[in-house]
Write a protein that holds these residues in place. Structure first.
Motif, PDB file in Angstrom:
ATOM      1  N   HIS A   1      19.154   2.913 161.007  1.00  0.00           N
ATOM      2  CA  HIS A   1      19.507   3.697 162.196  1.00  0.00           C
ATOM      3  C   HIS A   1      18.346   3.579 163.163  1.00  0.00           C
ATOM      4  O   HIS A   1      17.362   4.307 163.067  1.00  0.00           O
ATOM      5  CB  HIS A   1      19.762   5.160 161.816  1.00  0.00           C
TER       6      HIS A   1
ATOM      7  N   MET B   1      23.355   3.079 165.293  1.00  0.00           N
ATOM      8  CA  MET B   1      23.700   2.694 163.918  1.00  0.00           C
ATOM      9  C   MET B   1      23.727   1.184 163.681  1.00  0.00           C
ATOM     10  O   MET B   1      24.515   0.692 162.860  1.00  0.00           O
ATOM     11  CB  MET B   1      25.063   3.280 163.548  1.00  0.00           C
TER      12      MET B   1
ATOM     13  N   GLU C   1      23.116  -0.225 159.924  1.00  0.00           N
ATOM     14  CA  GLU C   1      24.206   0.169 159.026  1.00  0.00           C
ATOM     15  C   GLU C   1      25.489  -0.583 159.349  1.00  0.00           C
ATOM     16  O   GLU C   1      26.189  -1.054 158.453  1.00  0.00           O
ATOM     17  CB  GLU C   1      24.445   1.683 159.102  1.00  0.00           C
ATOM     18  N   LEU C   2      25.819  -0.711 160.648  1.00  0.00           N
ATOM     19  CA  LEU C   2      27.051  -1.414 161.011  1.00  0.00           C
ATOM     20  C   LEU C   2      26.983  -2.889 160.644  1.00  0.00           C
ATOM     21  O   LEU C   2      27.955  -3.463 160.139  1.00  0.00           O
ATOM     22  CB  LEU C   2      27.327  -1.266 162.515  1.00  0.00           C
TER      23      LEU C   2
ATOM     24  N   MET D   1      27.492  -3.152 156.938  1.00  0.00           N
ATOM     25  CA  MET D   1      28.866  -2.807 156.581  1.00  0.00           C
ATOM     26  C   MET D   1      29.828  -3.949 156.923  1.00  0.00           C
ATOM     27  O   MET D   1      30.694  -4.313 156.131  1.00  0.00           O
ATOM     28  CB  MET D   1      29.240  -1.553 157.374  1.00  0.00           C
ATOM     29  N   LEU D   2      29.657  -4.520 158.120  1.00  0.00           N
ATOM     30  CA  LEU D   2      30.525  -5.624 158.536  1.00  0.00           C
ATOM     31  C   LEU D   2      30.300  -6.856 157.670  1.00  0.00           C
ATOM     32  O   LEU D   2      31.206  -7.687 157.514  1.00  0.00           O
ATOM     33  CB  LEU D   2      30.273  -5.972 160.006  1.00  0.00           C
TER      34      LEU D   2
ATOM     35  N   HIS E   1      32.330  -5.747 154.154  1.00  0.00           N
ATOM     36  CA  HIS E   1      33.728  -5.316 154.133  1.00  0.00           C
ATOM     37  C   HIS E   1      34.458  -5.874 155.356  1.00  0.00           C
ATOM     38  O   HIS E   1      33.838  -6.134 156.374  1.00  0.00           O
ATOM     39  CB  HIS E   1      33.828  -3.789 154.166  1.00  0.00           C
ATOM     40  N   GLY E   2      35.777  -5.991 155.240  1.00  0.00           N
ATOM     41  CA  GLY E   2      36.596  -6.317 156.410  1.00  0.00           C
ATOM     42  C   GLY E   2      36.626  -7.790 156.758  1.00  0.00           C
ATOM     43  O   GLY E   2      36.103  -8.633 156.036  1.00  0.00           O
ATOM     44  N   ILE E   3      37.229  -8.075 157.920  1.00  0.00           N
ATOM     45  CA  ILE E   3      37.539  -9.476 158.262  1.00  0.00           C
ATOM     46  C   ILE E   3      36.333 -10.325 158.618  1.00  0.00           C
ATOM     47  O   ILE E   3      36.422 -11.540 158.653  1.00  0.00           O
ATOM     48  CB  ILE E   3      38.531  -9.574 159.452  1.00  0.00           C
ATOM     49  N   LEU E   4      35.182  -9.731 158.918  1.00  0.00           N
ATOM     50  CA  LEU E   4      34.015 -10.537 159.298  1.00  0.00           C
ATOM     51  C   LEU E   4      33.099 -10.857 158.119  1.00  0.00           C
ATOM     52  O   LEU E   4      32.164 -11.623 158.255  1.00  0.00           O
ATOM     53  CB  LEU E   4      33.207  -9.828 160.389  1.00  0.00           C
TER      54      LEU E   4
ATOM     55  N   ASP F   1      33.053 -12.707 155.517  1.00  0.00           N
ATOM     56  CA  ASP F   1      32.782 -14.106 155.164  1.00  0.00           C
ATOM     57  C   ASP F   1      31.884 -14.791 156.195  1.00  0.00           C
ATOM     58  O   ASP F   1      31.186 -15.744 155.885  1.00  0.00           O
ATOM     59  CB  ASP F   1      34.097 -14.912 155.110  1.00  0.00           C
TER      60      ASP F   1
ATOM     61  N   LEU G   1      33.212  -8.215 168.751  1.00  0.00           N
ATOM     62  CA  LEU G   1      33.100  -8.471 167.307  1.00  0.00           C
ATOM     63  C   LEU G   1      34.327  -9.225 166.795  1.00  0.00           C
ATOM     64  O   LEU G   1      34.216 -10.138 165.988  1.00  0.00           O
ATOM     65  CB  LEU G   1      32.961  -7.142 166.535  1.00  0.00           C
TER      66      LEU G   1
ATOM     67  N   LEU H   1      24.926  -6.966 168.278  1.00  0.00           N
ATOM     68  CA  LEU H   1      24.628  -5.574 167.913  1.00  0.00           C
ATOM     69  C   LEU H   1      23.254  -5.157 168.445  1.00  0.00           C
ATOM     70  O   LEU H   1      23.096  -4.037 168.950  1.00  0.00           O
ATOM     71  CB  LEU H   1      24.683  -5.408 166.396  1.00  0.00           C
TER      72      LEU H   1
ATOM     73  N   ARG I   1      46.690 -17.134 154.713  1.00  0.00           N
ATOM     74  CA  ARG I   1      46.738 -16.403 153.454  1.00  0.00           C
ATOM     75  C   ARG I   1      48.173 -16.081 153.045  1.00  0.00           C
ATOM     76  O   ARG I   1      48.403 -15.354 152.082  1.00  0.00           O
ATOM     77  CB  ARG I   1      45.956 -15.087 153.569  1.00  0.00           C
TER      78      ARG I   1
ATOM     79  N   HIS J   1      43.602  -4.020 164.448  1.00  0.00           N
ATOM     80  CA  HIS J   1      42.962  -4.712 165.571  1.00  0.00           C
ATOM     81  C   HIS J   1      43.841  -4.509 166.787  1.00  0.00           C
ATOM     82  O   HIS J   1      44.816  -5.230 166.985  1.00  0.00           O
ATOM     83  CB  HIS J   1      42.788  -6.202 165.256  1.00  0.00           C
TER      84      HIS J   1
ATOM     85  N   MET K   1      38.469  -3.910 167.532  1.00  0.00           N
ATOM     86  CA  MET K   1      38.484  -3.648 166.083  1.00  0.00           C
ATOM     87  C   MET K   1      38.531  -2.160 165.731  1.00  0.00           C
ATOM     88  O   MET K   1      37.987  -1.739 164.700  1.00  0.00           O
ATOM     89  CB  MET K   1      37.249  -4.272 165.436  1.00  0.00           C
TER      90      MET K   1
ATOM     91  N   GLU L   1      40.081  -1.027 162.151  1.00  0.00           N
ATOM     92  CA  GLU L   1      39.247  -1.508 161.042  1.00  0.00           C
ATOM     93  C   GLU L   1      37.930  -0.743 160.968  1.00  0.00           C
ATOM     94  O   GLU L   1      37.491  -0.348 159.883  1.00  0.00           O
ATOM     95  CB  GLU L   1      38.978  -3.012 161.189  1.00  0.00           C
TER      96      GLU L   1
ATOM     97  N   MET M   1      36.637   1.607 157.916  1.00  0.00           N
ATOM     98  CA  MET M   1      35.387   1.215 157.253  1.00  0.00           C
ATOM     99  C   MET M   1      34.382   2.368 157.263  1.00  0.00           C
ATOM    100  O   MET M   1      33.736   2.665 156.250  1.00  0.00           O
ATOM    101  CB  MET M   1      34.814   0.029 158.034  1.00  0.00           C
TER     102      MET M   1
ATOM    103  N   HIS N   1      32.668   3.921 153.820  1.00  0.00           N
ATOM    104  CA  HIS N   1      31.313   3.479 153.483  1.00  0.00           C
ATOM    105  C   HIS N   1      30.309   4.125 154.433  1.00  0.00           C
ATOM    106  O   HIS N   1      30.643   4.477 155.547  1.00  0.00           O
ATOM    107  CB  HIS N   1      31.206   1.955 153.609  1.00  0.00           C
TER     108      HIS N   1
ATOM    109  N   THR O   1      27.787   2.971 169.393  1.00  0.00           N
ATOM    110  CA  THR O   1      26.992   2.871 168.163  1.00  0.00           C
ATOM    111  C   THR O   1      25.932   3.964 168.072  1.00  0.00           C
ATOM    112  O   THR O   1      25.444   4.263 166.981  1.00  0.00           O
ATOM    113  CB  THR O   1      26.350   1.471 168.020  1.00  0.00           C
ATOM    114  N   ALA O   2      25.557   4.558 169.198  1.00  0.00           N
ATOM    115  CA  ALA O   2      24.642   5.703 169.167  1.00  0.00           C
ATOM    116  C   ALA O   2      25.426   7.000 168.945  1.00  0.00           C
ATOM    117  O   ALA O   2      25.057   7.841 168.127  1.00  0.00           O
ATOM    118  CB  ALA O   2      23.835   5.787 170.458  1.00  0.00           C
TER     119      ALA O   2
ATOM    120  N   PHE P   1      26.318   7.999 165.411  1.00  0.00           N
ATOM    121  CA  PHE P   1      25.262   8.637 164.602  1.00  0.00           C
ATOM    122  C   PHE P   1      25.159  10.123 164.909  1.00  0.00           C
ATOM    123  O   PHE P   1      24.849  10.941 164.033  1.00  0.00           O
ATOM    124  CB  PHE P   1      23.905   7.959 164.839  1.00  0.00           C
TER     125      PHE P   1
END
Lengths: 296, 296
Positions: free
Chosen positions: A149, A167, A170-171, A174-175, A178-181, A183, A212, A235, B76, B149, B167, B170, B174, B178, B209-210, B213
């Motif tokens: 943070h 954040m 943390e974001l 997390m991304l 989990h989720g579509i990003l 990989d 994103l 970010l 998929r 989305h 997003m 999602e 998320m 988490h 993003t702020a 928090f």
């Protein structure tokens, strides 16, 4: 039960975070020696486990008192050290130290509350005020402390004034899990061309949650990019845009993990801002010494 | 092997998503009857499992052909139906239908690529163009399709033109599962005062993003709020700010799950915009019929 601790004979400084902890022996000369570094953050200490863990730390340098900073003072830590409201000077932290044992003190965090504007920090306060005590942060200026943070702090008259958390860390984590990003974000982040493209976008546009998704779309449509670096840049650029609007004009003192302060320094450069970088561990030791001096 | 399908005798329309699927029997009159709804989204079909699953669907109304939309056409899914580039009219979707069996067609998704601006949709295209074919979306106007989305679409000359995904869904899911906000976001979301406060913030400020928090900080500092509704409002308000900048002036046609379109309608109202709401399932059936008519 030992008598009052003598902080002039040296002490053990512990930066005890959520997921990790690190301890140093700080000699009367100020020299610091590594004592311990492990993954026993406060989330991993079992209920009732602190008695044994504190004894284990004491055994690293017998007879010396313990100065404990970070999440160890949170409601998930050993003993809660309530937040000191901003504006907060080093003396206010010292005055609000929690003393759960005769040979141990816990550094409190700092809060800022103004109507609905609410924020908290725990761990960064010792670093920022320690850096100021050592002349590395000016009495009136701006500090950015990247991390899980990220904190943007207006230092006013040598005190931690209004501050804002973003954040970002943390974001990003997390991304990546989990989720579509997930990989696309597993690779290493570098301050390369794609990082700069992301940072420029984040600095200039206020559309993070849309941009994103475009990372995924570019991948599906065959447009090559270093997605992890672009996402990190996006970010961090967004973070710096928000932070600069909050702290206002002037150079920014970056304090934190060197790999993170380097990325933020690059984003600040793209925003036309000067910055300095200070290793967060060094800043923590400066803060621990400044507090211990006031206890001697 | 059956001969060519006769779509005039009615057909089975399947909206086959990532996590759920739903099938209807569509009579020659256009009347639709529920046939099946379960959690067998494409992520849950085992490799090689489509042969059996398709036969199971055929058995629901023997002799009728299958019109399949959604993620069933992704990489998929069963067989990939490549994206049709925007601008895309209903005729372009029909021309690019994938025909993996003599009695089954898969609706392709739509892509938009202009330099680094990249976006994709799969599932929304049939709903949007179906709503337009039924006169419920104007030939030139703006559509917002909330969901995992959220899609903001410029409809131009009856075609899906440039569009942008956000997003929102999602990220909300998320953050609820988490990280530091998960405990705060488990409650139900309502279009209440806290939702509106979040939406107003997201519409007016570019600091998502702020502000996320600050939800945690307000909780720690004892400021009461319905965190789940505030967070939902904040994310949706941010989404609507980004989306309106993208689609420009005029009313917005909302298509999607009624609980979501109601929240977006409230945020649009706060932004001073008129909107209409259309149930996404109804829109899908309109799209399926419009496509089937062009196959008869």
């Amino acid at each position: 039960m030992a008598g009052m601790a003598d902080w002039r004979q040296g002490f053990i400084a512990v930066d005890w975070g959520t997921t990790n902890r690190r301890a140093w022996g700080v000699a009367p000369t100020g020299e610091a020696v590594d004592l311990l570094e492990d993954g026993l953050g406060v989330l991993k200490v079992a209920p009732g486990g602190y008695t044994g863990e504190l004894d284990r730390l004491r055994a690293l340098w017998p007879g010396r008192p313990l100065l404990l900073g970070g999440m160890i003072g949170s409601n998930r830590g050993w003993v809660e050290a309530p937040y000191v409201p901003a504006p907060a000077r080093l003396e206010a932290l010292v005055g609000a130290l929690k003393r759960p044992a005769s040979d141990a003190v816990i550094v409190p965090g700092v809060s800022w509350l103004e109507g609905r504007h609410a924020d908290v920090m725990r761990g960064e306060e010792a670093q920022i005020l320690g850096a100021h005590a050592a002349g590395l942060v000016t009495a009136d200026g701006s500090v950015c402390h990247p991390g899980t943070h990220c904190k943007w702090v207006r230092v006013q008259g040598g005190a931690i004034g209004p501050f804002r958390s973003v954040m970002t860390g943390e974001l990003f984590a997390m991304l990546g899990r989990h989720g579509i990003l997930q990989d696309r974000l597993s690779g290493a982040v570098a301050a390369n061309e794609d990082f700069r493209a992301g940072a420029e976008h984040g600095l200039r546009h206020a559309d993070l949650t849309a941009e994103l998704f475009s990372i995924r779309a570019r991948f599906l449509l065959g447009v090559e990019e270093d997605s992890a670096s672009f996402a990190s840049g996006l970010l961090i650029g967004t973070d710096v845009r928000i932070g600069l609007e909050f702290v206002g004009a002037g150079p920014v003192a970056l304090i934190g993990r060197p790999d993170l302060t380097a990325l933020y320094a690059e984003a600040l450069r793209l925003a036309g801002r000067e910055s300095t970088e200070l290793d967060g561990e060094r800043a923590f030791l400066l803060g621990a010494r400044a507090i211990a001096e006031r206890l001697s």
